[in-house]
Design a protein around this motif. Structure first.
Motif, PDB file in Angstrom:
ATOM      1  N   ASP A 155       0.849  -1.194   0.000  1.00  0.00           N
ATOM      2  CA  ASP A 155       0.000   0.000   0.000  1.00  0.00           C
ATOM      3  C   ASP A 155       0.885   1.244   0.000  1.00  0.00           C
ATOM      4  OD1 ASP A 155       0.098   1.262   2.958  1.00  0.00           O
ATOM      5  OD2 ASP A 155       0.209  -0.926   3.115  1.00  0.00           O
ATOM      6  N   PHE A 156       0.317   2.387  -0.406  1.00  0.00           N
ATOM      7  CA  PHE A 156       1.117   3.583  -0.640  1.00  0.00           C
ATOM      8  C   PHE A 156       1.716   4.174   0.640  1.00  0.00           C
ATOM      9  CE2 PHE A 156      -2.814   5.632   0.551  1.00  0.00           C
ATOM     10  CZ  PHE A 156      -2.490   6.920   0.973  1.00  0.00           C
TER      11      PHE A 156
ATOM     12  N   GLU B 120       2.938  12.812  -2.231  1.00  0.00           N
ATOM     13  CA  GLU B 120       3.196  12.599  -3.656  1.00  0.00           C
ATOM     14  C   GLU B 120       2.115  11.720  -4.291  1.00  0.00           C
ATOM     15  OE1 GLU B 120       6.117  13.943  -5.553  1.00  0.00           O
ATOM     16  OE2 GLU B 120       5.562  15.201  -3.846  1.00  0.00           O
ATOM     17  N   ASP B 121       1.488  10.864  -3.448  1.00  0.00           N
ATOM     18  CA  ASP B 121       0.473   9.946  -3.978  1.00  0.00           C
ATOM     19  C   ASP B 121      -0.879  10.606  -4.178  1.00  0.00           C
ATOM     20  OD1 ASP B 121       1.463   7.000  -4.224  1.00  0.00           O
ATOM     21  OD2 ASP B 121       2.456   7.788  -2.445  1.00  0.00           O
TER      22      ASP B 121
ATOM     23  N   ALA C 132      -3.471   6.991 -11.089  1.00  0.00           N
ATOM     24  CA  ALA C 132      -4.453   6.222 -10.316  1.00  0.00           C
ATOM     25  C   ALA C 132      -5.833   6.799 -10.595  1.00  0.00           C
ATOM     26  CB  ALA C 132      -4.131   6.284  -8.823  1.00  0.00           C
ATOM     27  N   PRO C 133      -6.877   5.995 -10.459  1.00  0.00           N
ATOM     28  CA  PRO C 133      -8.246   6.494 -10.691  1.00  0.00           C
ATOM     29  C   PRO C 133      -8.621   7.601  -9.709  1.00  0.00           C
ATOM     30  CG  PRO C 133      -8.180   4.086 -10.615  1.00  0.00           C
ATOM     31  CD  PRO C 133      -6.850   4.555 -10.147  1.00  0.00           C
TER      32      PRO C 133
ATOM     33  N   GLN D 256     -10.030   8.452  -1.936  1.00  0.00           N
ATOM     34  CA  GLN D 256      -9.846   7.586  -0.774  1.00  0.00           C
ATOM     35  C   GLN D 256      -8.553   7.913  -0.040  1.00  0.00           C
ATOM     36  OE1 GLN D 256     -10.005   3.724  -2.626  1.00  0.00           O
ATOM     37  NE2 GLN D 256     -12.168   3.412  -2.125  1.00  0.00           N
ATOM     38  N   ARG D 257      -7.524   8.250  -0.810  1.00  0.00           N
ATOM     39  CA  ARG D 257      -6.214   8.485  -0.196  1.00  0.00           C
ATOM     40  C   ARG D 257      -6.196   9.693   0.726  1.00  0.00           C
ATOM     41  NH1 ARG D 257      -1.900   6.779  -5.025  1.00  0.00           N
ATOM     42  NH2 ARG D 257      -2.252   4.511  -4.759  1.00  0.00           N
ATOM     43  N   TYR D 258      -6.967  10.727   0.414  1.00  0.00           N
ATOM     44  CA  TYR D 258      -7.058  11.852   1.346  1.00  0.00           C
ATOM     45  C   TYR D 258      -7.523  11.344   2.717  1.00  0.00           C
ATOM     46  CZ  TYR D 258      -6.991  14.844  -2.865  1.00  0.00           C
ATOM     47  OH  TYR D 258      -6.668  15.457  -4.050  1.00  0.00           O
TER      48      TYR D 258
END
Length: 269
Positions: free
Chosen positions: A104-105, A128-129, A139-140, A146-148
């Motif tokens: 995972d990132f 960066e992600d 990435a979509p 979701q990453r936020y």
């Protein structure tokens, strides 16, 4: 003249237009006055780092993000150079390798979070992600959204476990970046810092500004704030970063450990 660091802090949930913020600012200070204040802060920072190390119950993570040539390396050298290297670690995040991409990132990030008693400095970071990955559409959109949330949850957990996080965006103009990149290109001793891809990234300047604005709105919290630092006057940039660090460390209720013996009973032969 005092500097109110909250003037540079992004309030939680606030929408920010980066273009409306100054890149070249001096806090209404003369350069000599600013340098004097900076040197005083460095002395405090050195003492506070020793206290953090001795207390050994909390840690501090400093995140530095910026467009290319904004001065991340220079900031690290000037602000963190005088700190005892035993208690400070700088990690520079490049593009993920094959092993990191297989996780995972946040996997590679978590491994480098500072241990208790230490200061960690991230030159680029997990952001960066949701920056380069977003701008280059690696990435979509659903994944970026979701990453936020994942980042906020991750940072909240670190805070609850004793790691304070302060995040700095070194703010420069596109014209300033052009001058800095050209200097690298013209100077044989600086040519190693120039990457041809930097020119391509400049064409995406506006996209990156929008990506940063989304980061500030979604990921600046009262616990783990973002600070937008006008970075074209280097001495003021260094001063502001050092002042935020000192204020943060002073707020952490650090204490020297109590001796487990009575020093009056010790006789040194």
């Amino acid at each position: 003249m005092s500097i109110n660091t909250r003037d540079y802090m992004v309030p939680e949930g606030k929408s920010i237009e980066i273009d409306s913020l100054p890149t070249k600012y001096d806090g209404n200070l003369e350069r000599e006055e600013g340098l004097e204040l900076f040197n005083e802060l460095l002395l405090k920072l050195r003492d506070l780092q020793e206290l953090l190390y001795a207390d050994s119950s909390k840690s501090l993570l400093v995140v530095l993000q910026a467009m290319d040539a904004a001065g991340k390396d220079s900031t690290i050298r000037n602000v963190f150079g005088p700190i005892n290297p035993q208690g400070c670690k700088v990690v520079s995040f490049k593009g993920p390798n094959s092993v990191e991409l297989a996780h995972d990132f946040l996997w590679r990030i978590h491994q480098n979070v500072p241990r208790k008693g230490h200061i960690g400095v991230f030159n680029r970071s997990h952001y960066e992600d949701v920056l380069i990955v977003k701008v280059r559409e690696l990435a979509p959109k659903e994944t970026i959204t979701q990453r936020y949330n994942h980042i906020n949850a991750f940072e909240s957990m670190l805070h609850d476990e004793g790691t304070r996080i302060i995040k700095f965006f070194l703010h420069i103009s596109k014209d300033y970046q052009k001058v800095k990149l050209q200097r690298r290109l013209d100077n044989p001793d600086k040519l190693w810092k120039f990457c041809p891809s930097d020119v391509q990234e400049r064409t995406r300047w506006e996209d990156y500004q929008k990506a940063y604005e989304a980061v500030f709105e979604k990921c600046s919290t009262e616990k783990n704030p973002w600070y937008i630092v006008p970075a074209e006057r280097k001495w003021f940039r260094n001063l502001l970063v050092a002042k935020v660090m000192v204020e943060t460390l002073e707020s952490m209720d650090l204490k020297y450990p109590t001796a487990q013996f009575d020093p009056k009973t010790i006789v040194i032969p």
